[in-house]
Write an enzyme that holds these catalytic residues in place. Structure first.
Site: not given
Ligand SMILES: Cc1ncc(COP(=O)(O)O)c(C=O)c1O
Length: 380
Positions: A46, A98, A170, A195
């Site tokens: 992690r 978005y 973004d 993406k």
């Protein structure tokens, strides 16, 4: 190194253990200590993992940042970054975002005491008028989803500097190949690596790149504390995808430009949104800021919802699906799919109408794409 070379050689390879040219997937939860208090650089996946680190370093180089961080999804990256703020603080966010980002802000973070004002990021006066004493952050999409507005990142970074605000961009739609927001004074870049960075429709992931060491420390702390990191296998897939990002982006640009030009002339089409077209409001900034206009094209059909549904049912090479930025061409209806979480009145006010269709132009032969659109428009 130039971008194309950096995309292939920033992962720290070949692997020091056996010289594998492709970095192995360190599919492990934990790392054995050499002695009490002494590790070989990693203690628990992690907090950090060699496969993740290779991806993080590569994205940081490509975006020109201090450090990169890989997350389980784009939304996990965004959730982590918004936690840089404290209860009672205020964010100025782009109105045509978005839908999932809008939902995170309005339906999740608002409940924890953050405030949001959504503005037209093309309008300096509107941005400055929204600044309040508790404003801490401006959040933009460099190319917006789905209207493909191109934000003047120099203008936004300038306003933020003047008022001491953090900026988050973004950069999912252009990818660092077309635009690098940190070069323009932005503080943090976020990505849905699902993406273009991965580009093969086979993983969901996210990333953050920071402009300063101070921000890097804070993001690493939050990633570890919140557990929002990406898995080693997903990191490996994204890393593999990134190696071909430049050639994929070039072809996405070309295919999308041809599709946009075709749609603009089609009698069944009311309006086309593509920053490579002179008719699009983002045309000037796309030419100023970007190395190409990307692979997304949106358009409104004449004939309203019945025509939209018929078009979406009749495409054959395009698939009716959410997501974007991959090798497969996809078609979707923002009003009922990617932006369904926005209230209709707000969505329509910002220009995401019920007649809007969003296309993610893939890497198939462009003639097959245009022939498919032609037949589906004829039947709509
Ligand atoms: C611009 C943009 N940002 C963030 C996201 C969220 O990414 P993910 O689906 O990987 O959580 C998306 C997803 O479609 C997006 O289009």
């Amino acid at each position: 190194m130039r971008f194309e070379t950096a995309a292939i050689h920033s992962d720290g390879g070949p692997d020091p253990a056996y010289g594998a040219i492709v970095l192995p997937i360190y599919q492990t939860s934990t790392f054995v200590f050499e002695d009490v208090g002494k590790t070989k650089g990693y203690d628990y996946s992690r907090s950090g993992n060699p496969t993740r680190k290779a991806l993080e370093d590569t994205i940081a180089v490509l975006e020109g940042g201090k450090a990169g961080f890989a997350f389980a999804t784009g939304m996990a990256a965004e959730t982590t970054v918004i936690h840089l703020l404290k209860q009672g603080e205020h964010v100025i966010a782009q109105q045509d975002l978005y839908g999932g980002t809008y939902r995170l802000f309005e339906s999740v973070m608002k409940c924890f005491g953050l405030e949001f004002t959504f503005v037209n990021m093309g309008n300096r006066n509107e941005i400055e008028a929204a600044i309040k004493p508790n404003t801490r952050m401006i959040w933009i999409e460099t190319i917006s989803n789905p209207l493909l507005n191109v934000v003047d990142v120099d203008m936004v970074a300038g306003i933020a500097r003047k008022h001491g605000l953090l900026t988050v961009a973004d950069n999912t739609l252009p990818s660092p190949y077309l635009l690098r927001p940190l070069d323009h004074g932005i503080d943090l870049v976020v990505h849905s690596t699902t993406k273009y960075l991965n580009g093969h429709c086979d993983v969901v992931g996210g990333a953050v790149v920071t402009a300063t060491d101070e921000l890097s420390e804070k993001v690493q702390f939050l990633l570890n504390a919140m557990g929002t990191c990406a898995s080693p296998f997903d990191c490996w897939l994204v890393l593999r995808g990134i190696k071909t990002l430049p050639v994929r982006m070039e072809q996405h640009n070309k295919n999308a430009m041809s599709v946009a030009a075709f749609l603009e002339k089609h009698p069944r089409v009311k309006r086309v949104y593509y920053p490579g077209l002179k008719s699009h409001p983002g045309y000037r900034f796309a030419r100023k800021l970007m190395k190409g206009c990307g692979g997304m094209v949106s358009f409104e059909m004449k004939g309203r919802v019945r025509a939209v549904n018929s078009f979406l049912r009749n495409v054959k090479v395009f698939s009716l699906a959410e997501s974007l930025g991959g090798i497969d061409s996809l078609a979707e209806h923002p009003a009922t799919m990617s932006h369904a979480s926005m209230p209709e009145s707000f969505r329509v006010k910002v220009g995401i109408t019920n007649d809007l269709i969003r296309l993610s132009i893939g890497l198939e032969h462009v003639d097959d794409l245009i022939e498919d659109l032609e037949q589906a428009l004829k039947r709509a």
